[in-house]
Design an enzyme around this catalytic site. Structure first.
Site, PDB file in Angstrom:
ATOM      1  N   TYR A   1      32.879 -33.009 -84.746  1.00 44.20           N
ATOM      2  CA  TYR A   1      32.116 -32.635 -83.547  1.00 44.20           C
ATOM      3  C   TYR A   1      31.722 -31.159 -83.635  1.00 44.20           C
ATOM      4  O   TYR A   1      30.577 -30.786 -83.376  1.00 44.20           O
ATOM      5  CB  TYR A   1      32.956 -32.911 -82.306  1.00 44.20           C
TER       6      TYR A   1
ATOM      7  N   PHE B   1      32.208 -30.459 -68.766  1.00 48.16           N
ATOM      8  CA  PHE B   1      31.426 -30.969 -67.630  1.00 48.16           C
ATOM      9  C   PHE B   1      31.890 -32.347 -67.198  1.00 48.16           C
ATOM     10  O   PHE B   1      32.336 -33.155 -68.013  1.00 48.16           O
ATOM     11  CB  PHE B   1      29.929 -30.998 -67.997  1.00 48.16           C
TER      12      PHE B   1
END
Ligand SMILES: NC(=O)c1ccc[n+]([C@@H]2O[C@H](COP(=O)([O-])OP(=O)(O)OC[C@H]3O[C@@H](n4cnc5c(N)ncnc54)[C@H](O)[C@@H]3O)[C@@H](O)[C@H]2O)c1
Length: 256
Positions: free
Chosen positions: A162, A195
């Site tokens: 990632y 988030f």
């Protein structure tokens, strides 16, 4: 670049940060195509956003389907904005397993294919449409917002794939802005912290609470509407170019 009346594409627009951005673009007067996977709730999302939004099933790693989404956007007018939010999390993987065998290669390559190759594909195909716009809007032929992550800078143990994919997105931001400058196309990137989206909803509640508590200020998860706000501010501000902006409540991720 003024947003009222423009045509925009939001990849990953069926969910999370992309959906919030599509919602804000519509509220500011843009026509928006949500480009997201066939199995995503894109049609429902577009219906909820009203007649200024439509959904086109598209995989960002697949040129044909992505071009179909761009065609749909151009039916709304010259394409002026790409907000590229499509992406996936990485598979938690150590470089070495406990038994000293090396981590898996296929999973690493797959995360890069979707997050980094997908970003390049969306950028190059959208830029090709924008470059053909004869008229400039406030000095721009178009503007692109890409999505990295704070993992690009402070990746945690197990996040090699990632982190590599998002560091790649950060890395191409300046070179893309330089490359596309002669076409008056701006490129910027948002590196979100943590988030509150379906991507994070998959985590256990106590882990989510721990993550929220680790943000210095404000001590909470980011609201997708805050990402959307920055994305549209970036599109609107003609002098912002070649920049990755962390949007993270000043969090710096710990090693694990
Ligand atoms: N949520 C966070 O805390 C956070 C933090 C840092 C970075 N990000 C990045 O923000 C972006 C959006 O994440 P989110 O939290 O909104 O996640 P999300 O899972 O809510 O939305 C991602 C969307 O991308 C779509 N998608 C995945 N692969 C695709 C493909 N190949 N083609 C087209 N669409 C595809 C999914 O169907 C989904 O609708 C991702 O790139 C993610 O890595 C999120």
């Amino acid at each position: 670049m003024r947003i009222d009346g423009i045509s925009a594409v939001v990849t990953g627009g069926a969910s999370g940060l992309g959906l919030a951005t599509a919602r804000r673009l519509v509220s500011l007067g843009a026509k928006v195509v949500l480009a997201d996977l066939k199995g995503s709730p894109g049609a429902e999302a577009a219906a909820e956003l009203g007649s200024s939004a439509s959904f086109v099933p598209a995989d960002v790693t697949d040129t044909e389907s992505l071009n179909a989404a761009l065609d749909a956007a151009e039916r709304n007018g010259p394409l002026r904005a790409l907000v590229h939010c499509a992406g996936r999390g990485g598979d938690r993987m150590r470089i070495l397993n406990r038994d000293r065998t090396p981590g898996e290669l296929d999973s690493f390559a797959e995360v890069l294919r979707i997050n980094l190759v997908g970003t390049y594909n969306a950028l190059r195909l959208a830029a090709a449409r924008m470059a053909a716009n004869d008229e400039l809007v406030d000095g721009d032929r178009g503007a692109c917002v890409l999505t990295a992550s704070v993992a690009a800078f402070d990746g945690q143990i197990g996040q090699t794939s990632y982190t590599a994919s998002k560091a790649g997105v950060h890395g191409i931001t300046l070179v893309a802005a330089r490359d596309l400058a002669s076409w008056q196309i701006r490129v910027n990137t948002i590196a979100p912290g943590i988030f509150d989206t379906p991507m994070l909803g998959r985590l256990r509640e106590d882990i989510r609470e721990g993550l929220a508590a680790s943000v210095p200020h404000p001590k909470r998860l980011g609201d997708p509407a805050e990402f959307a706000h920055l994305a549209t501010d970036i599109l609107a501000n003609p002098y912002l170019n070649g920049q990755t902006i962390r949007l993270d409540g000043s969090i710096r991720m710990a090693p694990r």
